[in-house]
Design a protein around this motif. Sequence first.
Motif, PDB file in Angstrom:
ATOM      1  N   TYR A 171       0.793  -1.232   0.000  1.00 52.63           N
ATOM      2  CA  TYR A 171       0.000   0.000   0.000  1.00 52.63           C
ATOM      3  C   TYR A 171       0.825   1.282   0.000  1.00 52.63           C
ATOM      4  O   TYR A 171       0.280   2.363  -0.195  1.00 52.63           O
ATOM      5  CB  TYR A 171      -0.928  -0.002   1.227  1.00 52.63           C
ATOM      6  CG  TYR A 171      -1.877  -1.170   1.228  1.00 52.63           C
ATOM      7  CD1 TYR A 171      -2.969  -1.201   0.373  1.00 52.63           C
ATOM      8  CD2 TYR A 171      -1.660  -2.269   2.065  1.00 52.63           C
ATOM      9  CE1 TYR A 171      -3.837  -2.282   0.358  1.00 52.63           C
ATOM     10  CE2 TYR A 171      -2.525  -3.357   2.061  1.00 52.63           C
ATOM     11  CZ  TYR A 171      -3.606  -3.358   1.199  1.00 52.63           C
ATOM     12  OH  TYR A 171      -4.462  -4.435   1.192  1.00 52.63           O
ATOM     13  N   GLU A 179       2.022   2.929   2.405  1.00 52.63           N
ATOM     14  CA  GLU A 179       1.644   3.816   3.500  1.00 52.63           C
ATOM     15  C   GLU A 179       2.379   3.347   4.753  1.00 52.63           C
ATOM     16  O   GLU A 179       2.886   2.221   4.794  1.00 52.63           O
ATOM     17  CB  GLU A 179       0.129   3.791   3.739  1.00 52.63           C
ATOM     18  CG  GLU A 179      -0.725   4.244   2.568  1.00 52.63           C
ATOM     19  CD  GLU A 179      -0.609   5.729   2.242  1.00 52.63           C
ATOM     20  OE1 GLU A 179       0.096   6.454   2.987  1.00 52.63           O
ATOM     21  OE2 GLU A 179      -1.203   6.168   1.249  1.00 52.63           O
ATOM     22  N   THR A 180       2.460   4.198   5.756  1.00 48.69           N
ATOM     23  CA  THR A 180       3.173   3.850   6.987  1.00 48.69           C
ATOM     24  C   THR A 180       2.390   2.807   7.785  1.00 48.69           C
ATOM     25  O   THR A 180       1.193   2.960   8.009  1.00 48.69           O
ATOM     26  CB  THR A 180       3.409   5.093   7.845  1.00 48.69           C
ATOM     27  OG1 THR A 180       4.207   6.024   7.103  1.00 48.69           O
ATOM     28  CG2 THR A 180       4.141   4.739   9.135  1.00 48.69           C
ATOM     29  N   SER A 184       6.168   4.895   4.904  1.00 49.68           N
ATOM     30  CA  SER A 184       5.826   5.041   3.496  1.00 49.68           C
ATOM     31  C   SER A 184       6.966   5.756   2.777  1.00 49.68           C
ATOM     32  O   SER A 184       7.688   6.552   3.376  1.00 49.68           O
ATOM     33  CB  SER A 184       4.536   5.858   3.365  1.00 49.68           C
ATOM     34  OG  SER A 184       4.358   6.300   2.046  1.00 49.68           O
ATOM     35  N   LYS A 221       6.318   7.718   0.278  1.00 48.48           N
ATOM     36  CA  LYS A 221       5.714   8.904  -0.318  1.00 48.48           C
ATOM     37  C   LYS A 221       6.247  10.174   0.357  1.00 48.48           C
ATOM     38  O   LYS A 221       6.562  10.184   1.536  1.00 48.48           O
ATOM     39  CB  LYS A 221       4.193   8.849  -0.176  1.00 48.48           C
ATOM     40  CG  LYS A 221       3.541   7.718  -0.959  1.00 48.48           C
ATOM     41  CD  LYS A 221       2.041   7.695  -0.714  1.00 48.48           C
ATOM     42  CE  LYS A 221       1.376   6.573  -1.494  1.00 48.48           C
ATOM     43  NZ  LYS A 221      -0.076   6.480  -1.221  1.00 48.48           N
ATOM     44  N   ARG A 239       3.159  12.089   3.820  1.00 49.15           N
ATOM     45  CA  ARG A 239       2.797  10.966   4.676  1.00 49.15           C
ATOM     46  C   ARG A 239       2.569  11.476   6.087  1.00 49.15           C
ATOM     47  O   ARG A 239       3.081  12.520   6.486  1.00 49.15           O
ATOM     48  CB  ARG A 239       3.890   9.892   4.673  1.00 49.15           C
ATOM     49  CG  ARG A 239       5.208  10.360   5.247  1.00 49.15           C
ATOM     50  CD  ARG A 239       6.325   9.381   4.958  1.00 49.15           C
ATOM     51  NE  ARG A 239       7.571   9.776   5.586  1.00 49.15           N
ATOM     52  CZ  ARG A 239       8.768   9.444   5.120  1.00 49.15           C
ATOM     53  NH1 ARG A 239       8.881   8.690   4.040  1.00 49.15           N
ATOM     54  NH2 ARG A 239       9.860   9.840   5.743  1.00 49.15           N
ATOM     55  N   GLU A 265       2.595   9.988  10.115  1.00 45.57           N
ATOM     56  CA  GLU A 265       3.023   8.820  10.866  1.00 45.57           C
ATOM     57  C   GLU A 265       3.135   9.109  12.354  1.00 45.57           C
ATOM     58  O   GLU A 265       3.212  10.265  12.774  1.00 45.57           O
ATOM     59  CB  GLU A 265       4.373   8.331  10.340  1.00 45.57           C
ATOM     60  CG  GLU A 265       5.455   9.398  10.397  1.00 45.57           C
ATOM     61  CD  GLU A 265       6.686   9.014   9.603  1.00 45.57           C
ATOM     62  OE1 GLU A 265       7.762   8.946  10.217  1.00 45.57           O
ATOM     63  OE2 GLU A 265       6.573   8.783   8.395  1.00 45.57           O
ATOM     64  N   ALA A 320      -2.624   6.890   6.814  1.00 49.15           N
ATOM     65  CA  ALA A 320      -2.632   7.549   5.514  1.00 49.15           C
ATOM     66  C   ALA A 320      -3.144   8.978   5.658  1.00 49.15           C
ATOM     67  O   ALA A 320      -3.947   9.248   6.556  1.00 49.15           O
ATOM     68  CB  ALA A 320      -3.511   6.782   4.524  1.00 49.15           C
TER      69      ALA A 320
END
Length: 225
Positions: A100, A102-103, A122, A124, A127, A129, A224
Amino acid sequence: MPEKGKNIQSIERAVSVLDYLSKKPQGERLTVISKDLGLNKSTVFSIISTLEDLRCVSQNQVTGRYSLGIRLLEFAHSLLSSMDIIKIAKPFLYDLASQYDETINLALMSGGEVIYVDKVQSSKSVRVEMRLHEKVPAYCCSTGKVFLAYMSQEKREAMLDQMSFQPRTIYTITNRAQLEGELDVIRDRGYAYDREEFEIGLTCIACPIYNNRGEVVAAISLNAP
């Protein structure tokens, strides 16, 4: 020797001081600690002096404030290194993160709070987190709701009785009856949401991790934006 099950007051007070300081990242002065804990100043001074000798508490020589000492970090490192759940869960965190992007977090329960003990970030640029070892009130995060949902009714009631439902955002559930209704849904559904209830811009979904006796011992979540 004390009777089995009988608490030793000096140890209880020392732990209460450490617990208090864990919520004071900038540290606190002796007089304030004494007042907030409702303990005699000389008693608190004796406890802190002993903890300071043991490197469990340290004093800022400029501000005079006391904070947690480096030895507790050593204890935490030793504890985390020995916890099988982190080693077992790690490949699953990586697997979910790769699926995914994501974190992904691993969380444990401590009192009425959740502690994040491991994560895979993640890749990205945008993000959201959780910080490792950060404590979050259980009622306003997805992992905390998972733990509350799968507790026995008796244990859940006792834990909710001790909570003060303070709003972290405009979306935080602060009505106990509403929260309990959601916990029942989570238990039936198998997973929990946090829809910007802990932090604006942060959405999470979490599910429980069971041991071999069917007890929830940890929770895993995806964060997310």
